[in-house]
Scaffold this motif. Structure first.
Motif, PDB file in Angstrom:
ATOM      1  N   ALA A  83       0.825  -1.217   0.000  1.00 16.92           N
ATOM      2  CA  ALA A  83       0.000   0.000   0.000  1.00 16.92           C
ATOM      3  C   ALA A  83       0.851   1.255   0.000  1.00 16.92           C
ATOM      4  N   ARG A  84       2.116   1.131   0.371  1.00 20.90           N
ATOM      5  CA  ARG A  84       3.044   2.265   0.385  1.00 20.90           C
ATOM      6  C   ARG A  84       3.975   2.247  -0.834  1.00 20.90           C
ATOM      7  N   GLY A  85       3.661   1.408  -1.793  1.00 14.70           N
ATOM      8  CA  GLY A  85       4.457   1.368  -3.012  1.00 14.70           C
ATOM      9  C   GLY A  85       5.754   0.604  -2.898  1.00 14.70           C
ATOM     10  N   VAL A  86       5.915  -0.197  -1.809  1.00 14.16           N
ATOM     11  CA  VAL A  86       7.134  -0.990  -1.623  1.00 14.16           C
ATOM     12  C   VAL A  86       6.922  -2.369  -2.224  1.00 14.16           C
ATOM     13  N   ASP A  87       7.839  -2.799  -3.064  1.00 12.68           N
ATOM     14  CA  ASP A  87       7.780  -4.136  -3.649  1.00 12.68           C
ATOM     15  C   ASP A  87       8.197  -5.141  -2.583  1.00 12.68           C
ATOM     16  N   ALA A  88       7.254  -5.901  -2.068  1.00 13.84           N
ATOM     17  CA  ALA A  88       7.519  -6.835  -0.980  1.00 13.84           C
ATOM     18  C   ALA A  88       6.936  -8.201  -1.307  1.00 13.84           C
ATOM     19  N   MET A  89       7.482  -9.217  -0.670  1.00 12.27           N
ATOM     20  CA  MET A  89       6.936 -10.572  -0.807  1.00 12.27           C
ATOM     21  C   MET A  89       7.018 -11.247   0.552  1.00 12.27           C
ATOM     22  N   PHE A  90       6.032 -12.094   0.850  1.00  9.14           N
ATOM     23  CA  PHE A  90       6.142 -12.831   2.104  1.00  9.14           C
ATOM     24  C   PHE A  90       6.825 -14.160   1.832  1.00  9.14           C
ATOM     25  N   VAL A  91       7.636 -14.585   2.813  1.00  5.43           N
ATOM     26  CA  VAL A  91       8.423 -15.808   2.698  1.00  5.43           C
ATOM     27  C   VAL A  91       8.085 -16.679   3.893  1.00  5.43           C
ATOM     28  N   GLU A  92       7.628 -17.903   3.614  1.00  8.05           N
ATOM     29  CA  GLU A  92       7.221 -18.816   4.678  1.00  8.05           C
ATOM     30  C   GLU A  92       7.662 -20.226   4.335  1.00  8.05           C
ATOM     31  N   PRO A  93       7.695 -21.121   5.327  1.00 10.38           N
ATOM     32  CA  PRO A  93       8.085 -22.504   5.044  1.00 10.38           C
ATOM     33  C   PRO A  93       7.199 -23.105   3.957  1.00 10.38           C
ATOM     34  N   GLY A  94       7.818 -23.905   3.121  1.00  5.43           N
ATOM     35  CA  GLY A  94       7.099 -24.497   2.004  1.00  5.43           C
ATOM     36  C   GLY A  94       7.305 -23.762   0.704  1.00  5.43           C
ATOM     37  N   GLY A  95       7.693 -22.481   0.778  1.00  2.00           N
ATOM     38  CA  GLY A  95       7.946 -21.705  -0.430  1.00  2.00           C
ATOM     39  C   GLY A  95       9.355 -21.970  -0.952  1.00  2.00           C
ATOM     40  N   GLU A  96       9.570 -21.749  -2.230  1.00  2.00           N
ATOM     41  CA  GLU A  96      10.878 -22.036  -2.819  1.00  2.00           C
ATOM     42  C   GLU A  96      11.973 -21.101  -2.317  1.00  2.00           C
ATOM     43  N   ASP A  97      11.565 -19.935  -1.765  1.00  6.14           N
ATOM     44  CA  ASP A  97      12.546 -18.980  -1.256  1.00  6.14           C
ATOM     45  C   ASP A  97      12.886 -19.206   0.217  1.00  6.14           C
ATOM     46  N   TRP A  98      12.251 -20.192   0.860  1.00  9.49           N
ATOM     47  CA  TRP A  98      12.419 -20.351   2.312  1.00  9.49           C
ATOM     48  C   TRP A  98      13.871 -20.683   2.669  1.00  9.49           C
ATOM     49  N   PRO A  99      14.474 -19.945   3.648  1.00  5.11           N
ATOM     50  CA  PRO A  99      15.912 -20.121   3.898  1.00  5.11           C
ATOM     51  C   PRO A  99      16.310 -21.064   5.028  1.00  5.11           C
ATOM     52  N   ILE A 100      15.497 -21.229   6.073  1.00  3.13           N
ATOM     53  CA  ILE A 100      15.994 -21.871   7.299  1.00  3.13           C
ATOM     54  C   ILE A 100      15.600 -23.346   7.352  1.00  3.13           C
ATOM     55  N   ILE A 101      16.623 -24.198   7.375  1.00  3.85           N
ATOM     56  CA  ILE A 101      16.418 -25.643   7.428  1.00  3.85           C
ATOM     57  C   ILE A 101      16.893 -26.142   8.792  1.00  3.85           C
ATOM     58  N   ALA A 102      16.027 -26.898   9.470  1.00  4.78           N
ATOM     59  CA  ALA A 102      16.360 -27.426  10.792  1.00  4.78           C
ATOM     60  C   ALA A 102      15.674 -28.768  10.978  1.00  4.78           C
ATOM     61  N   ASN A 103      16.174 -29.556  11.930  1.00  9.78           N
ATOM     62  CA  ASN A 103      15.507 -30.828  12.219  1.00  9.78           C
ATOM     63  C   ASN A 103      14.373 -30.602  13.214  1.00  9.78           C
ATOM     64  N   ASP A 104      13.753 -31.677  13.635  1.00  7.38           N
ATOM     65  CA  ASP A 104      12.580 -31.563  14.511  1.00  7.38           C
ATOM     66  C   ASP A 104      12.925 -31.074  15.909  1.00  7.38           C
ATOM     67  N   LEU A 105      14.220 -31.056  16.252  1.00  6.95           N
ATOM     68  CA  LEU A 105      14.652 -30.536  17.558  1.00  6.95           C
ATOM     69  C   LEU A 105      15.027 -29.060  17.475  1.00  6.95           C
ATOM     70  N   GLY A 106      14.867 -28.447  16.300  1.00  2.00           N
ATOM     71  CA  GLY A 106      15.235 -27.048  16.133  1.00  2.00           C
ATOM     72  C   GLY A 106      16.706 -26.838  15.869  1.00  2.00           C
ATOM     73  N   GLU A 107      17.450 -27.921  15.598  1.00  2.00           N
ATOM     74  CA  GLU A 107      18.883 -27.803  15.307  1.00  2.00           C
ATOM     75  C   GLU A 107      19.062 -27.439  13.842  1.00  2.00           C
ATOM     76  N   VAL A 108      19.752 -26.334  13.594  1.00  3.42           N
ATOM     77  CA  VAL A 108      19.833 -25.755  12.259  1.00  3.42           C
ATOM     78  C   VAL A 108      20.868 -26.479  11.408  1.00  3.42           C
TER      79      VAL A 108
END
Length: 392
Positions: A83-108
């Motif tokens: 709404a303010r003219g900023v080119d933005a995208m949301f990034v969430e798990p499951g998306g191709e841009d998602w960066p953080i990989i961890a196991n089920d214990l939260g170990e990165v």
């Protein structure tokens, strides 16, 4: 500058606050900065979702449910930026841009996360990614989390792996304060603080930056804490400096341990202050203090031990609650310091057990949030140091 800005739940707790956040991001983009945003769940959404799980749920299902708070926040903030003219995208798990990989214990998975974070950073010119905090995914694409304080961890981790100049933690406090303003009068903002100082405060109750996040900070990455009402992402608040050093250190000079015994010393107000003051007035440095129910032990440089013993003996003679003072010479201290120590279950056992198995008597073990000090006989110092180095 390249900046990762993390907005906590309070700073996104209403439509007005989301507008404030979007205004500050848009202003930074307008100034030519590259901005990546990490968003927590709005308000207390995560806690509220957890409270509603009044049934047996697998960890995988719980992670999916609580992820909805952050997923909503990034969509709200992305829309406000658009709404303010900023080119933005949301990034969430499951998306191709998602960066953080961890196991089920939260170990990165550090290497995989570094590669993905670098790819995300390469597209920062002209677009603002709005990234869900707290969440991660495993290599199979399943949702997991980084644990309590995970949004702070997300921000500092990405700041490091995206080669940012600064991470800004936007929260509901002015920064690190000299004391809790709800309790003490005249509390003021601390302009600068070291990461070691803050880590100790964080593990002792200060809720400013999650301790798990600070372990990702290196010396090249600035971390700043600002109030959501401040409006400027790049000034004010508290600047957190330095990085954790993992260090095993043996003091070169021998110490003496001077023990004062007395009846229920711990329940006698002012005793510790009186004894310490006597040493202070003689400019005798206290290396460490250990206290028990009926004794207090001061560790001082051995060359000042006789003087210290005489000063403390005067206190014993003058105070009926004190019984006697004694000195044990030729004491060595080995210190283990590291940002990860508090996150290592059984760390004291890991240190003490191999020393014990070697037949070495431990005089004292004194711990803080980020260090462990082991006191042994001077003749045992080299063997103790070798054992600790092998372990850590």
């Amino acid at each position: 500058m390249r900046v990762v800005a993390k907005f906590g739940g309070t700073s996104l707790g209403s439509g007005d606050r989301i507008n404030r956040a979007a205004d500050s991001i848009a202003a930074a983009v307008e100034e030519g900065h590259e901005i990546a945003v990490v968003a927590s769940a709005m308000g207390n959404t995560t806690d509220e979702l957890l409270e509603e799980i009044e049934f047996e749920a697998e960890d995988r299902d719980r992670a999916e449910i609580v992820s909805m708070g952050e997923r909503t926040s990034v969509r709200m903030l992305k829309a406000a930026l658009a709404a303010r003219g900023v080119d933005a995208m949301f990034v969430e798990p499951g998306g191709e841009d998602w960066p953080i990989i961890a196991n089920d214990l939260g170990e990165v998975d550090v290497e995989e996360t570094k590669q993905r974070a670098a790819a995300l950073a390469a597209d920062l010119d002209g677009v603002v990614p709005v990234i869900t905090g707290f969440l991660a995914q495993n290599l199979d694409g399943e949702i997991t989390t980084l644990g309590r304080g995970g949004s702070d961890t997300t921000a500092v981790m990405l700041g490091r792996y995206m080669n940012a100049d600064e991470v800004v933690i936007v929260t509901d406090v002015e920064g690190v304060m000299t004391g809790d303003p709800r309790v003490v009068e005249g509390a003021r903002n601390v302009g600068r603080i070291t990461v070691d100082e803050l880590r100790n405060l964080s593990f002792r109750g200060a809720e400013v930056v999650a301790p798990s996040a600070l372990s990702y900070k290196d010396d090249d990455l600035d971390v700043r804490v600002v109030h959501y009402q401040h409006g400027d992402l790049l000034t004010g608040g508290t600047l957190i400096e330095g990085e954790f050093e993992n260090l095993i250190d043996m003091q070169e000079d021998s110490l003496a341990c001077i023990t004062v015994a007395g009846r229920s010393i711990r329940n006698s107000p002012g005793i510790l202050a009186d004894l310490s003051q006597a040493l202070r007035e003689a400019e005798i440095n206290i290396d460490a203090v250990a206290s028990g129910m009926d004794s207090v032990t001061f560790y001082v440089n051995e060359d000042r031990a006789e003087e210290a013993e005489n000063l403390l003996h005067e206190k014993v003679v003058d105070d009926q609650t004190l019984s006697s003072v004694t000195v044990d010479d030729d004491v060595a201290v080995i210190r283990v310091t590291g940002g990860e120590l508090p996150n290592r279950p059984g760390v004291i056992l890991d240190i003490v057990q191999p020393i014990s198995e070697a037949g070495i008597n431990i005089h004292d073990v004194i711990t803080s949030a980020t260090s462990v000090a082991i006191f042994v006989a001077w003749d045992d110092r080299e063997e103790t140091l070798e054992i600790v180095q092998d372990e850590f």
